[in-house]
Motif scaffolding. Structure first.
Motif, PDB file in Angstrom:
ATOM      1  N   LEU A   1       2.379  -4.240  -5.155  1.00  0.00           N
ATOM      2  CA  LEU A   1       3.200  -4.674  -3.792  1.00  0.00           C
ATOM      3  C   LEU A   1       2.630  -5.575  -2.891  1.00  0.00           C
ATOM      4  O   LEU A   1       2.988  -5.815  -2.024  1.00  0.00           O
ATOM      5  N   ASP A   2       1.387  -6.064  -3.263  1.00  0.00           N
ATOM      6  CA  ASP A   2       0.690  -7.093  -2.352  1.00  0.00           C
ATOM      7  C   ASP A   2       0.315  -6.200  -0.749  1.00  0.00           C
ATOM      8  O   ASP A   2       0.269  -6.838   0.017  1.00  0.00           O
ATOM      9  N   CYS A   3      -0.117  -4.738  -1.088  1.00  0.00           N
ATOM     10  CA  CYS A   3      -0.672  -4.158   0.107  1.00  0.00           C
ATOM     11  C   CYS A   3      -1.832  -4.800   0.763  1.00  0.00           C
ATOM     12  O   CYS A   3      -2.070  -4.661   1.743  1.00  0.00           O
ATOM     13  N   HIS A   4      -2.502  -5.258  -0.013  1.00  0.00           N
ATOM     14  CA  HIS A   4      -3.865  -5.820   0.361  1.00  0.00           C
ATOM     15  C   HIS A   4      -3.922  -7.495   0.564  1.00  0.00           C
ATOM     16  O   HIS A   4      -4.840  -8.149   0.842  1.00  0.00           O
ATOM     17  N   SER A   5      -2.648  -7.965   0.333  1.00  0.00           N
ATOM     18  CA  SER A   5      -2.418  -9.341   0.605  1.00  0.00           C
ATOM     19  C   SER A   5      -2.033  -9.924   1.963  1.00  0.00           C
ATOM     20  O   SER A   5      -1.230  -9.204   2.650  1.00  0.00           O
ATOM     21  N   ASN A   6      -2.641 -10.975   2.700  1.00  0.00           N
ATOM     22  CA  ASN A   6      -2.085 -11.556   3.850  1.00  0.00           C
ATOM     23  C   ASN A   6      -1.160 -12.637   3.588  1.00  0.00           C
ATOM     24  O   ASN A   6      -1.052 -13.426   4.784  1.00  0.00           O
TER      25      ASN A   6
END
Length: 664
Positions: free
Chosen positions: A366-371
């Motif tokens: 889910l791209d929780c660590h993506s900016n």
């Protein structure tokens, strides 16, 4: 025009195949010549003819190449004459092709004429390894083929016990026989040109049959999901029984230390052991004055259930998945979100589900660590209502598991995004329902509780609960449960004290609601906020005790006892003790209780249904997004099992409705 160009070679091949079949020899010559003149791509003839003898040379050439170890010649003929639909989709064809690759990889080692040339042997092993990493990867999860994935790395397979069978003449002869039978059947089937087959299969009768079969498939999938959920419930009940066993062991220890255990206590424990339908008939039939009666019943109820090992689901290509979730069309995005959710909701609790979740988390699905500006989480703001709904459903499924909540909580913007969607979506939509469900599960974590209280979610919830007619049973239950969880914190109680009259009127109205599932959460919220002296004064002023006593006359035994606790709290004169009540100074995350419950509502009312020939669910994932070793086994974090408080008292710890229904 672009579509025509993409399939032009195949279309021209179909035309020539039919002309060959109908023996239009002159026409075939003219057609072939004109294609060459115009530079049109014309595939080589597949040998289709009305005369059976035309298929025989191809079969003979393939068998000769097999016997002589000519792997390049063999696979060139194989791809030209065996239809891709057979090679890629029929399990027997895929297995046979795998073993043929093994045959060619070890061919030189089987020859008795001296030591094989090192360069040629390395070239064959390299060719086999390339197959394993591409087309052969689909069989990497099958036990039958697993040993062969180590073959390229074994220095001398001839003496290795795992590959001893490969170098026996019987193995090669058996494989040749299987190949011969397969070619005879497949090439015989190809006597009918594909153009004629397409024409026949496009009839109305076949269309109706396909629709009927498709409907049966959808119904079967629904039945499968129902059975899985029943199994999940049975497993949860089993775990609850283990919990009661532990309590009984504690009781035994107490008796050793000289403490008396009353028959009434044992009877109350046994009542918890059995389902509602059996409580009275079974628990009250146990004679606790006769030695051994209770223990016999307990042993019978706690007997372990033997289960077969559950296989892990195939690995996925998460890079490709995330790319299509961001750049694909809305229909593809929705199907992918649905399939990923089904992987979680229909997997077996335990290692299978844990592996699925860990794969999602370790690949940051889910791209929780993506900016990045474009991330999977941004699908919550999609213009497509279906995409927003299916994204909310997936987040709700993640939030149903403790490890999933930890993962989601690491994104600093997700909570605010969900709160925005909660206020923007229609209250009768499934998107709103799932966003609310996710937030309710978030409220099990202290840091997220604090953020929701700070964002004024209590005020918004009280306003929503003023008019419950527009709320479904699910949204009503989860709204009240969320309000209760926030009211358990001292900051939440103080927020309620600012609108004490409004909150008390809403909660007193909810006490009489026809949906009795919400009563424990209403009672828990009331009991909690009445620890504030100013709220108690407001409650007394509006005659809260008289209102509560009205419900004592109508309620069941459990609710009556809870209401008596609330009345006792209402009449308490204890001042507000900041030293005891305030829990907001420490924002350290305490151990989260193990509230892993997948509700049936996560998969209800699916608005997305596949059309004929359209892939969905696990079939979509394993056909288009198969990966290699993307599972990353990880020991599941040991979670706090939870405090089982008495059902006589109002709730005093955060819970989810799904967990509360299961345990209590």
């Amino acid at each position: 025009m672009g579509d025509v160009l993409a399939y032009e070679a195949e279309l021209l091949g179909l035309v020539r195949e039919y002309l060959d079949f109908a023996e239009f020899e002159e026409t075939v010559k003219v057609f072939t010549k004109e294609c060459k003149t115009k530079g049109k791509p014309l595939p080589k003839a597949a040998g289709v003819s009305s005369r059976d003898s035309k298929a025989l040379p191809v079969q003979k050439d393939l068998l000769t190449a097999f016997e002589n170890g000519e792997h390049k010649v063999f696979f060139q003929l194989w791809e030209e004459h065996i239809p891709s639909s057979v090679r890629d989709n029929e399990p027997d064809a895929r297995k046979l092709e795998f073993y043929i690759h093994v045959h060619f990889a070890t061919y030189l080692l089987k020859q008795s004429t001296g030591k094989p040339a090192k360069a040629e042997l390395e070239e064959r092993i390299s060719y086999f390894n390339a197959f394993l990493e591409t087309k052969g990867a689909a069989l990497s999860q099958t036990t039958e083929f697993l040993p062969f994935y180590a073959l390229p790395f074994v220095p001398n397979p001839v003496v290795h016990p795992s590959f001893k069978e490969l170098f026996q003449d019987s193995w090669t002869l058996d494989l040749r026989t299987r190949l011969e039978k397969f070619l005879a059947l497949t090439l015989k089937d190809r006597q009918t040109p594909r153009l004629l087959t397409l024409f026949k299969e496009n009839g109305q009768c076949n269309k109706e049959m396909l629709q009927h079969l498709h409907q049966q498939l959808v119904e079967s999938e629904h039945r499968t999901m129902t059975y899985l959920k029943r199994f999940n419930k049975m497993q949860t009940d089993y775990h609850n029984l283990i919990g009661v066993t532990a309590e009984l062991v504690d009781s035994l220890e107490a008796t050793v230390n000289g403490k008396m255990i009353t028959p009434e206590y044992l009877q109350s424990v046994c009542v918890r052991l059995f389902s509602n339908q059996m409580r009275q008939s079974v628990a009250h039939s146990i004679d606790f004055t006769r030695p051994g009666t209770a223990s016999t019943m307990l042993r019978a109820s706690l007997a372990p259930v033997k289960m077969q090992d559950v296989p892990l689901l195939p690995s996925l290509d998460y890079e490709k998945l995330k790319k299509d979730l961001i750049t694909g069309n809305d229909r593809l995005k929705a199907f992918l979100l649905q399939a990923l959710r089904w992987r979680l909701t229909t997997s077996y609790p335990g290692e299978q589900r844990d592996t699925v979740l860990q794969a999602y988390i370790s690949n940051d699905l889910l791209d929780c660590h993506s900016n990045c500006q474009r991330s999977v989480l941004k699908l919550l703001h999609s213009k497509s209502e279906v995409v927003r709904q299916y994204m909310a459903r997936l987040i709700n499924a993640f939030a149903s598991l403790a490890e999933g909540r930890v993962y989601l909580s690491q994104n600093p913007t997700l909570l605010r995004m969900l709160e925005e969607r909660l206020k923007a979506e229609d209250k009768d939509s499934l998107t709103w329902e799932n966003v609310l469900g996710a937030l309710q599960k978030f409220s099990l974590r202290r840091a997220l509780q604090s953020a929701m209280i700070k964002d004024g979610l209590i005020f918004w919830l009280v306003d929503v609960l003023t008019d419950t007619d527009c709320l479904s049973d699910y949204t009503l239950e989860y709204s009240v449960a969320l309000l209760m969880n926030l009211c358990l914190r001292s900051a939440g109680k103080k927020m309620c004290a600012r609108i004490a009259n409004h909150v008390l009127r809403v909660l007193s109205d909810l006490l009489g609601h026809e949906n009795h599932e919400i009563q424990p959460y209403v009672n828990g919220a009331l009991y909690s906020i009445l620890t504030i002296p100013s709220v108690r004064e407001e409650a007394r002023a509006m005659g809260m005790e008289e209102i509560l006593r009205c419900f004592i006359k109508e309620g069941n035994a459990e609710m009556i006892r809870q209401i008596e606790f609330i009345i006792k709290q209402l009449n308490s004169e204890e001042p507000l003790n900041d030293g005891i009540v305030s829990d907001d100074e420490e924002e350290e995350e305490d151990e989260e209780e193990d509230h892993d419950i997948m509700e049936a509502d996560l998969d209800k009312d699916e608005v997305l249904q596949p059309q004929l020939g359209e892939l969905s669910g696990e079939k979509l994932l394993t056909t288009e997004y198969l990966g290699i070793m993307t599972h990353t086994p990880k020991t599941k974090k040991k979670l706090f099992p939870g405090v089982h408080q008495s059902i006589d008292e109002p709730l005093q710890r955060p819970v989810t409705p799904g967990y509360h229904r299961t345990v209590y």
